[in-house]
Design an enzyme around this catalytic site. Structure first.
Site, PDB file in Angstrom:
ATOM      1  N   GLY A  45       0.805  -1.215   0.000  1.00 36.63           N
ATOM      2  CA  GLY A  45       0.000   0.000   0.000  1.00 36.63           C
ATOM      3  C   GLY A  45       0.840   1.268   0.000  1.00 36.63           C
ATOM      4  N   ASP A  46       0.163   2.378  -0.258  1.00 39.53           N
ATOM      5  CA  ASP A  46       0.778   3.708  -0.258  1.00 39.53           C
ATOM      6  C   ASP A  46       1.897   3.841  -1.287  1.00 39.53           C
ATOM      7  OD1 ASP A  46      -0.910   4.262   1.914  1.00 39.53           O
ATOM      8  OD2 ASP A  46       0.561   3.489   3.339  1.00 39.53           O
ATOM      9  N   GLY A  75       1.505   5.144  -4.191  1.00 39.82           N
ATOM     10  CA  GLY A  75       1.291   6.319  -5.048  1.00 39.82           C
ATOM     11  C   GLY A  75       0.204   6.063  -6.084  1.00 39.82           C
ATOM     12  N   GLY A  97      -2.887   6.913  -5.947  1.00 41.41           N
ATOM     13  CA  GLY A  97      -3.710   8.109  -6.128  1.00 41.41           C
ATOM     14  C   GLY A  97      -3.123   9.041  -7.180  1.00 41.41           C
ATOM     15  N   HIS A 125      -5.551   7.900  -0.357  1.00 38.70           N
ATOM     16  CA  HIS A 125      -4.862   8.210  -1.613  1.00 38.70           C
ATOM     17  C   HIS A 125      -4.652   9.721  -1.691  1.00 38.70           C
ATOM     18  CE1 HIS A 125      -6.443   4.221  -3.551  1.00 38.70           C
ATOM     19  NE2 HIS A 125      -5.760   4.044  -2.434  1.00 38.70           N
ATOM     20  N   THR A 180      -5.538  -7.151   4.553  1.00 35.71           N
ATOM     21  CA  THR A 180      -6.856  -6.555   4.722  1.00 35.71           C
ATOM     22  C   THR A 180      -7.894  -7.603   4.328  1.00 35.71           C
ATOM     23  OG1 THR A 180      -8.212  -4.613   4.295  1.00 35.71           O
ATOM     24  CG2 THR A 180      -6.895  -5.426   2.438  1.00 35.71           C
ATOM     25  N   THR A 238      -1.529   8.267   5.346  1.00 34.80           N
ATOM     26  CA  THR A 238      -2.535   9.257   4.949  1.00 34.80           C
ATOM     27  C   THR A 238      -3.811   9.082   5.779  1.00 34.80           C
ATOM     28  OG1 THR A 238      -1.684   9.022   2.699  1.00 34.80           O
ATOM     29  CG2 THR A 238      -3.772  10.162   2.911  1.00 34.80           C
ATOM     30  N   GLY A 276       8.274  12.931  -7.920  1.00 35.01           N
ATOM     31  CA  GLY A 276       7.723  13.940  -7.017  1.00 35.01           C
ATOM     32  C   GLY A 276       6.211  13.793  -7.018  1.00 35.01           C
TER      33      GLY A 276
HETATM   34  P1  GDP Z   1      -1.604   5.476  -2.347  1.00 37.11           P
HETATM   35  O1  GDP Z   1      -2.318   5.028  -1.122  1.00 37.11           O
HETATM   36  O2  GDP Z   1      -1.000   4.348  -3.119  1.00 37.11           O
HETATM   37  O3  GDP Z   1      -2.432   6.383  -3.223  1.00 37.11           O
HETATM   38  O4  GDP Z   1      -0.373   6.357  -1.826  1.00 37.11           O
HETATM   39  P2  GDP Z   1      -0.435   7.502  -0.693  1.00 37.11           P
HETATM   40  O5  GDP Z   1      -1.103   8.684  -1.257  1.00 37.11           O
HETATM   41  O6  GDP Z   1      -0.948   6.939   0.584  1.00 37.11           O
HETATM   42  O7  GDP Z   1       1.103   7.735  -0.435  1.00 37.11           O
HETATM   43  C1  GDP Z   1       1.958   8.169  -1.455  1.00 37.11           C
HETATM   44  C2  GDP Z   1       2.547   9.526  -1.045  1.00 37.11           C
HETATM   45  O8  GDP Z   1       3.654   9.818  -1.873  1.00 37.11           O
HETATM   46  C3  GDP Z   1       1.587  10.694  -1.227  1.00 37.11           C
HETATM   47  O9  GDP Z   1       1.837  11.628  -0.211  1.00 37.11           O
HETATM   48  C4  GDP Z   1       1.972  11.267  -2.584  1.00 37.11           C
HETATM   49  O10 GDP Z   1       1.678  12.640  -2.717  1.00 37.11           O
HETATM   50  C5  GDP Z   1       3.441  11.037  -2.577  1.00 37.11           C
HETATM   51  N1  GDP Z   1       4.057  10.794  -3.889  1.00 37.11           N
HETATM   52  C6  GDP Z   1       3.538  10.164  -4.971  1.00 37.11           C
HETATM   53  N2  GDP Z   1       4.476  10.032  -5.922  1.00 37.11           N
HETATM   54  C7  GDP Z   1       5.596  10.591  -5.431  1.00 37.11           C
HETATM   55  C8  GDP Z   1       6.921  10.732  -5.932  1.00 37.11           C
HETATM   56  O11 GDP Z   1       7.260  10.305  -7.000  1.00 37.11           O
HETATM   57  N3  GDP Z   1       7.844  11.345  -5.112  1.00 37.11           N
HETATM   58  C9  GDP Z   1       7.510  11.815  -3.886  1.00 37.11           C
HETATM   59  N4  GDP Z   1       8.485  12.399  -3.173  1.00 37.11           N
HETATM   60  N5  GDP Z   1       6.276  11.694  -3.384  1.00 37.11           N
HETATM   61  C10 GDP Z   1       5.340  11.072  -4.138  1.00 37.11           C
HETATM   62  P1  IMO Z   2      -3.851   2.480   0.479  1.00 30.21           P
HETATM   63  O1  IMO Z   2      -5.000   2.314  -0.487  1.00 30.21           O
HETATM   64  C1  IMO Z   2      -1.326   0.892   3.674  1.00 30.21           C
HETATM   65  C2  IMO Z   2      -3.098  -2.202   6.223  1.00 30.21           C
HETATM   66  C3  IMO Z   2      -3.310  -1.729   7.644  1.00 30.21           C
HETATM   67  C4  IMO Z   2      -3.218  -3.046   8.389  1.00 30.21           C
HETATM   68  C5  IMO Z   2      -3.869  -4.028   7.426  1.00 30.21           C
HETATM   69  C6  IMO Z   2      -5.316  -4.325   7.746  1.00 30.21           C
HETATM   70  O2  IMO Z   2      -3.716   3.843   1.020  1.00 30.21           O
HETATM   71  O3  IMO Z   2      -2.602   1.943  -0.131  1.00 30.21           O
HETATM   72  P2  IMO Z   2      -7.563  -2.921   7.613  1.00 30.21           P
HETATM   73  O4  IMO Z   2      -7.937  -1.630   8.274  1.00 30.21           O
HETATM   74  O5  IMO Z   2      -7.648  -2.901   6.134  1.00 30.21           O
HETATM   75  O6  IMO Z   2      -8.264  -4.116   8.199  1.00 30.21           O
HETATM   76  O7  IMO Z   2      -6.012  -3.140   8.015  1.00 30.21           O
HETATM   77  O8  IMO Z   2      -3.792  -3.444   6.144  1.00 30.21           O
HETATM   78  N1  IMO Z   2      -3.692  -1.319   5.181  1.00 30.21           N
HETATM   79  C7  IMO Z   2      -3.008  -0.424   4.483  1.00 30.21           C
HETATM   80  N2  IMO Z   2      -1.707  -0.059   4.550  1.00 30.21           N
HETATM   81  N3  IMO Z   2      -2.134   1.465   2.755  1.00 30.21           N
HETATM   82  C8  IMO Z   2      -3.435   1.090   2.664  1.00 30.21           C
HETATM   83  O9  IMO Z   2      -4.263   1.545   1.716  1.00 30.21           O
HETATM   84  C9  IMO Z   2      -3.922   0.120   3.567  1.00 30.21           C
HETATM   85  N4  IMO Z   2      -5.120  -0.452   3.757  1.00 30.21           N
HETATM   86  C10 IMO Z   2      -4.967  -1.337   4.740  1.00 30.21           C
HETATM   87  O10 IMO Z   2      -2.308  -0.822   8.039  1.00 30.21           O
HETATM   88  O11 IMO Z   2      -1.863  -3.426   8.530  1.00 30.21           O
HETATM   89 MG    MG Z   3      -2.330   5.360   0.956  1.00 28.07          MG
END
Ligand code: GDP
Ligand code: IMO
Ligand code: MG
Length: 457
Positions: free
Chosen positions: A32-33, A35, A37, A61, A270, A330, A446
């Protein structure tokens, strides 16, 4: 006014991603996280419909448009593009309070939300009692087995809601919002059981518990229903008629493949199929329709919550990456665990999700590190492992085998094409492609839309 195309963003994105035709999915290939979004936001303005197929408000996201940052939890990231219809598919679990809050917040920021948001009548609803149950279950598990056993959920009620979906008699769906008297009957039945179970669970965890009052829950829910009603539809029908009319669909994965309930690092996952395999059940669009899967991959690795992470670092490099990459959740604000890129895990998830391309994100964060490491194998009890193991205990006790490559010092956050990247960054990318067998078709340097590097070499 809806924020739409970034004036600085002049990319022939679809051609360079080889996504000129067909329906496409954007899926996280780590924990997860990655990027997602950012990438969905970039792509959505080039598609007709953006659809979420899994998860709920556990997702966070972040999208940056110019100087503005948006945090989306339930609403597809395509909402920031003028063009896309945004669908919450049947596979999503929807907290109506959170959804209404998110809609209100986005509208206050000038984002248009009207006919461009559609909600499946088959999606399941998350209630406050699911969130209480979520937190208590994790606490009970930690109490029984020690802190390491806790999944460390987001506390958003995701697991209990999907569990009720599977139980059937305990579930309440979006379509139930359309009939107040039937909703009342269901809430009465469900809340009676929940109050009994939760009171016992709270007692077990030495926590106070105030029983839920049916009339109060109904009153709140009817309020949310008023706001959501115009958006409720048969979303599978909508997606099929859109495809018949020649419209292009983009699917936005939430969570990620290593968190997939069937294929992730179980039980530290999850409760939905967050790999691309979930697109089909979660929206009603059959498998052969989705011809492109863009796997979203961080140039290193992060994880929030409990569970194994073979390449996790606990040193100054981890701290540096966390600070430069702003690696804090986030949704919950928790610091993310950080590690080197695990190519064994990536090959596994890219294969499962059928990735046709990789978007390598946050590459800028690695700039300035003298040495980069890639995990290219696992050893367990003196044996080389050839597959990604199913067992969390094995994953916790194996030894990663690393290949080191020289880092790069140059700042890359204004690069536009692969040929602008330093040689060492390109060499790192080529190693990933070679090991995983999937081309890296985009590199992100970025958070802004225009900080996106396209392939020209
Ligand atoms: P997602 O859950 O997959 O949508 O990702 P998140 O939004 O939770 O976390 C990604 C974070 O990295 C966000 O704060 C974005 O704004 C940031 N981000 C995305 N692409 C880049 C990148 O290429 N470089 C940097 N430094 N930040 C990025
Ligand atoms: P995005 O879409 C990072 C992780 C939680 C926990 C496990 C189970 O932003 O990438 P839950 O609440 O789903 O039952 O938690 O999954 N988890 C995530 N970690 N990014 C996410 O979503 C996540 N969605 C769930 O931290 O370890
Ligand atoms: Mg995320």
């Amino acid at each position: 006014m809806t924020p739409q195309t970034d004036p600085t963003c002049d990319l022939d994105l679809l051609r360079s991603l080889n996504m000129d035709t067909g329906h496409c999915a954007v899926v996280g290939l780590q924990w997860g996280d990655e990027g997602k979004g950012k990438v969905v936001d970039l792509l959505a303005m080039r598609f007709d419909v953006t659809a979420r197929y899994n998860g709920g408000a556990n997702a966070g996201h972040s999208v940056q448009v110019g100087d503005k940052r948006y945090a989306l939890h339930l609403i597809p990231s395509g909402i920031l593009s003028d063009k896309a219809i945004n669908v919450l598919g049947n596979g999503v679990v929807i907290d109506p309070a959170q959804l209404v809050k998110e809609m209100t917040g986005l509208r206050a920021e000038g984002v248009t939300i009207g006919d461009n948001l559609k909600i499946s009548d088959r999606a399941h609803l998350v209630f406050e009692y699911h969130k209480v149950q979520d937190v208590l279950y994790d606490q009970a598990l930690a109490k029984a087995m020690g802190g390491d056993a806790a999944i460390g959920t987001t506390g958003r009620g995701i697991g209990p809601c999907y569990a009720d979906k599977a139980l059937r008699s305990m579930a309440i769906r979006v379509g139930d919002l359309l009939d107040e008297s039937a909703l009342h009957d269901k809430l009465k039945r469900v809340i009676a059981v929940k109050n009994t179970v939760l009171a016992a669970l709270a007692k077990h965890c030495d926590q106070p518990f105030r029983p839920f009052d049916v009339d109060a829950v109904l009153k709140d829910t009817v309020g949310y229903a008023k706001v959501l009603r115009p958006h409720i539809c048969d979303s599978a029908h909508l997606l099929h008629t859109s495809m018949d009319a020649g419209k292009r669909l983009l699917f936005e994965g939430a969570n990620a493949t290593l968190l997939d309930i069937d294929h992730g690092t179980y039980p530290f996952v999850t409760s939905s199929n967050c790999s691309s395999l979930g697109v089909h059940t979660g929206t009603g669009v059959p498998g052969h329709k989705v011809t492109n899967v863009l796997g979203i991959v961080k140039a290193y690795q992060t994880r929030v919550g409990g569970g194994p992470m073979p390449t996790e670092l606990h040193d100054a490099t981890a701290d540096r990456i966390r600070e430069v990459g702003k690696e804090y959740g986030t949704t919950t604000g928790r610091p993310r665990r950080v590690g080197w890129l695990d190519l064994v895990a990536l090959k596994y998830t890219a294969t499962l999700s059928g990735a046709t391309g990789i978007a390598l994100m946050l590459m800028d964060v690695l700039s300035g590190l003298p040495e980069l490491k890639l995990c290219t194998g696992y050893e367990h009890n003196g044996q080389k492992l050839t597959n990604f193991p199913a067992d969390a205990g094995v994953l916790n006790s194996l030894t990663p085998v690393y290949e080191s490559v020289p880092g790069f010092d140059e700042s890359i956050d204004e690069c536009k094409r692969f040929s602008d990247l330093p040689d060492n960054a390109l060499a790192y990318i080529k190693k990933i492609e070679k090991f995983v067998g999937v081309p890296v078709s985009l590199v992100s340097v970025g958070p802004r839309r225009d900080q996106t590097v396209l392939r020209d070499v």
